[in-house]
Write an enzyme that holds these catalytic residues in place. Sequence first.
Site, mmCIF file in Angstrom:
data_model
loop_
_atom_site.group_PDB
_atom_site.id
_atom_site.type_symbol
_atom_site.label_atom_id
_atom_site.label_comp_id
_atom_site.label_asym_id
_atom_site.label_seq_id
_atom_site.Cartn_x
_atom_site.Cartn_y
_atom_site.Cartn_z
ATOM 1 N N ASP A 1 0.900 -1.304 0.020
ATOM 2 C CA ASP A 1 -0.047 0.026 -0.021
ATOM 3 C C ASP A 1 0.740 1.108 0.037
ATOM 4 O O ASP A 1 1.971 1.408 0.844
ATOM 5 C CB ASP A 1 -1.005 -0.027 1.315
ATOM 6 C CG ASP A 1 -1.872 1.122 1.202
ATOM 7 O OD1 ASP A 1 -3.044 0.739 1.094
ATOM 8 O OD2 ASP A 1 -1.634 2.373 1.383
ATOM 9 N N ASP B 1 -3.806 2.478 -5.196
ATOM 10 C CA ASP B 1 -2.744 2.568 -4.472
ATOM 11 C C ASP B 1 -2.208 1.217 -3.727
ATOM 12 O O ASP B 1 -1.383 1.229 -3.067
ATOM 13 C CB ASP B 1 -2.212 3.597 -3.652
ATOM 14 C CG ASP B 1 -3.149 3.502 -1.938
ATOM 15 O OD1 ASP B 1 -3.914 2.761 -1.843
ATOM 16 O OD2 ASP B 1 -2.382 3.986 -1.027
ATOM 17 N N GLU B 2 -3.048 -0.007 -4.029
ATOM 18 C CA GLU B 2 -2.424 -1.169 -3.180
ATOM 19 C C GLU B 2 -2.707 -2.540 -4.173
ATOM 20 O O GLU B 2 -3.905 -2.278 -5.088
ATOM 21 C CB GLU B 2 -3.097 -1.450 -1.859
ATOM 22 C CG GLU B 2 -4.667 -1.283 -2.084
ATOM 23 C CD GLU B 2 -5.052 -0.795 -0.613
ATOM 24 O OE1 GLU B 2 -5.322 -1.832 0.273
ATOM 25 O OE2 GLU B 2 -5.548 0.178 -0.355
HETATM 26 N N1 DCP Z 1 -8.673 8.488 -1.080
HETATM 27 C C1 DCP Z 1 -9.676 9.366 -1.497
HETATM 28 N N2 DCP Z 1 -10.670 9.570 -0.426
HETATM 29 C C2 DCP Z 1 -10.680 8.654 0.668
HETATM 30 C C3 DCP Z 1 -9.766 7.826 1.113
HETATM 31 C C4 DCP Z 1 -8.627 7.630 0.002
HETATM 32 O O1 DCP Z 1 -9.770 10.021 -2.274
HETATM 33 N N3 DCP Z 1 -11.515 8.981 1.660
HETATM 34 C C5 DCP Z 1 -7.577 8.283 -2.231
HETATM 35 C C6 DCP Z 1 -6.501 9.229 -1.773
HETATM 36 C C7 DCP Z 1 -5.418 8.250 -1.212
HETATM 37 C C8 DCP Z 1 -5.606 7.046 -2.104
HETATM 38 O O2 DCP Z 1 -7.018 6.937 -2.210
HETATM 39 O O3 DCP Z 1 -4.183 8.897 -1.318
HETATM 40 C C9 DCP Z 1 -5.107 5.746 -1.320
HETATM 41 O O4 DCP Z 1 -5.900 5.627 -0.159
HETATM 42 P P1 DCP Z 1 -5.118 5.105 1.195
HETATM 43 O O5 DCP Z 1 -6.514 4.685 2.150
HETATM 44 O O6 DCP Z 1 -4.153 3.945 0.992
HETATM 45 O O7 DCP Z 1 -4.460 6.367 1.980
HETATM 46 P P2 DCP Z 1 -3.115 7.224 1.855
HETATM 47 O O8 DCP Z 1 -2.421 6.170 0.785
HETATM 48 O O9 DCP Z 1 -3.459 8.380 1.356
HETATM 49 O O10 DCP Z 1 -2.566 6.975 2.870
HETATM 50 P P3 DCP Z 1 -1.818 5.811 3.846
HETATM 51 O O11 DCP Z 1 -0.368 5.962 3.954
HETATM 52 O O12 DCP Z 1 -2.690 5.664 5.183
HETATM 53 O O13 DCP Z 1 -2.008 4.485 3.022
HETATM 54 MG MG MG Z 2 -2.091 4.115 0.781
HETATM 55 MG MG MG Z 3 -4.737 2.205 0.001
#
Ligand code: DCP
Ligand code: MG
Ligand code: MG
Length: 362
Positions: A9, A110-111
Site C-alpha cells: 500500500d 494504491d494497493e
Molecule cells: N482516497 C480518497 N478518499 C478517501 C480515501 C482515500 O480519495 N476517503 C484516495 C487518496 C489516497 C488514496 O485514495 O491517497 C489511497 O488511499 P489510502 O487509504 O491508501 O490512503 P493513503 O495512501 O493516502 O495513506 P496511507 O499512508 O494511510 O495509505
Molecule cells: Mg495508501
Molecule cells: Mg490504499
Amino acid sequence: MERVIIHVDMDYFYAAIEEREDPTLKGKAVVVCMYSNRGESGGAVSTSNYIARDAGIRSAMPCKLAKSKKPDAVFLPVRKAFYEEVSASVMEILRSNADSEEAFEKISIDEAFLEITESCNCDYDLAKEIGLRIKEEVKSQERITCSVGIGPNKLIAKMASSFRKPDGITVIRPEETEDFLKPMPVKKLWGIGKVTEDKLAEMGITTVEELAAFDVMELISVFGKNKGMWLKGAASGQDDSPVKERTASDQIGRMASLKNDSRNENMIFSLLDELMDDVIGKVKKRKVSFRSVTVTVIFSNFKTSTKSKTFNHAVSDREILTENAVELMKQFLEESTINFRRIGVRVGNLQESTGQKSLFDF
Ligand code: DCP
Ligand code: MG
Ligand code: MG
C-alpha cells in the site's frame, strides 16, 4: 497448500505524488482536496501527508474543517488522471515481482496483492528480502514510499501492511498470526465495516481474540451462515481467497522527469523513446496488445495534460506506439509555450494477444 502473499500500500499516495512533483512542499502539511461543485468552500479531504495528519486532518473530513485545524497547510486539488498514471507505473513494478504475471491483484489505485510462494519457496527471510527489494524499486523508480505486509494469506498480508506506516515492512509468519491478530480491535479485521463492528459490540465483542473465541453457531444466528463462518475464520487468521487479477483490461505506463525543465525536442523525444522501450517490453512480457496510446505532460508550472489516441483494433507493435506517441507529443510542443517537467506514455484497452497477428504479419 502453504502460500506466501505480499500486500503493498502506497504511503499518503496522492499527497506523496504532489510532494514529489513540487519539492517546495517538503516539510509542509499537504492536503489534497476533492472540491465539490460548490467550489473551494465545499469539498472533502482526499488524503493528506503525515505532517497534516499530526494536526488531526483525516481523509473524508470537510476541507473547511481541515483548514481550521491547520491554517498553514497547503491545499491542492485532486489530479486523478495523473495519479492513475503513477499508479500504472507502480503496479508494473509490483507485478514484475510476483511469481507470475497472473499472481497479481490490484485492489485499489494504491494497493495490490502479489503471490511469491514460489519465488521465496515459503522461506519468510527470503520473502522479506523480496519485500525490501520492492520498496527499493518503487522508491528509486517512482520516488515515493510504500508499506509492505507479508503473510500466509491475503487477510494477514493486508493487515500487516498497515501495521507499520509509512515506509514500513511487517512480516507475519503462519505461527505468528494468532498473536498478531488477538489484540486488534475487530474493526481492523479486513472486511469488517461499521455496521458489523456495531453489531459485534452489542454482543460484547470488541477484540479479534474475543471474536475468535465466540461460538460459531451464535455468530451464524446473528449474521447468517456465510458471514458467521467468515467472521469466525477471519478472527483466527484464515483466508483461502486466491490472488487473482480482477480485470484483464488495464494499462501499462511509465513516466519520468526530464533532466531539467525544458522544451528541447532532442531531450524530450529521447526520453520518450526510453519510456516506450520500457512499455513495449512489458507489453511483450505480458503477451497483451493495446488499443490506445496516451501521452502525458506535466509542465513546469505543475499543470498536467494528457492526449490519447484509440484504434479500432488491438496492436502490439513498437512502430505503431512510436508513431502515435510522437505525434501526440508534437501536438503538445505546438500547442504549449511553457517548459516540460515530466513526461509519460501509456498504452491501454489491453487484451490478450495470444495468436493475434501483428499488423506487419498481414
Ligand atoms: N482516497 C480518497 N478518499 C478517501 C480515501 C482515500 O480519495 N476517503 C484516495 C487518496 C489516497 C488514496 O485514495 O491517497 C489511497 O488511499 P489510502 O487509504 O491508501 O490512503 P493513503 O495512501 O493516502 O495513506 P496511507 O499512508 O494511510 O495509505
Ligand atoms: Mg495508501
Ligand atoms: Mg490504499
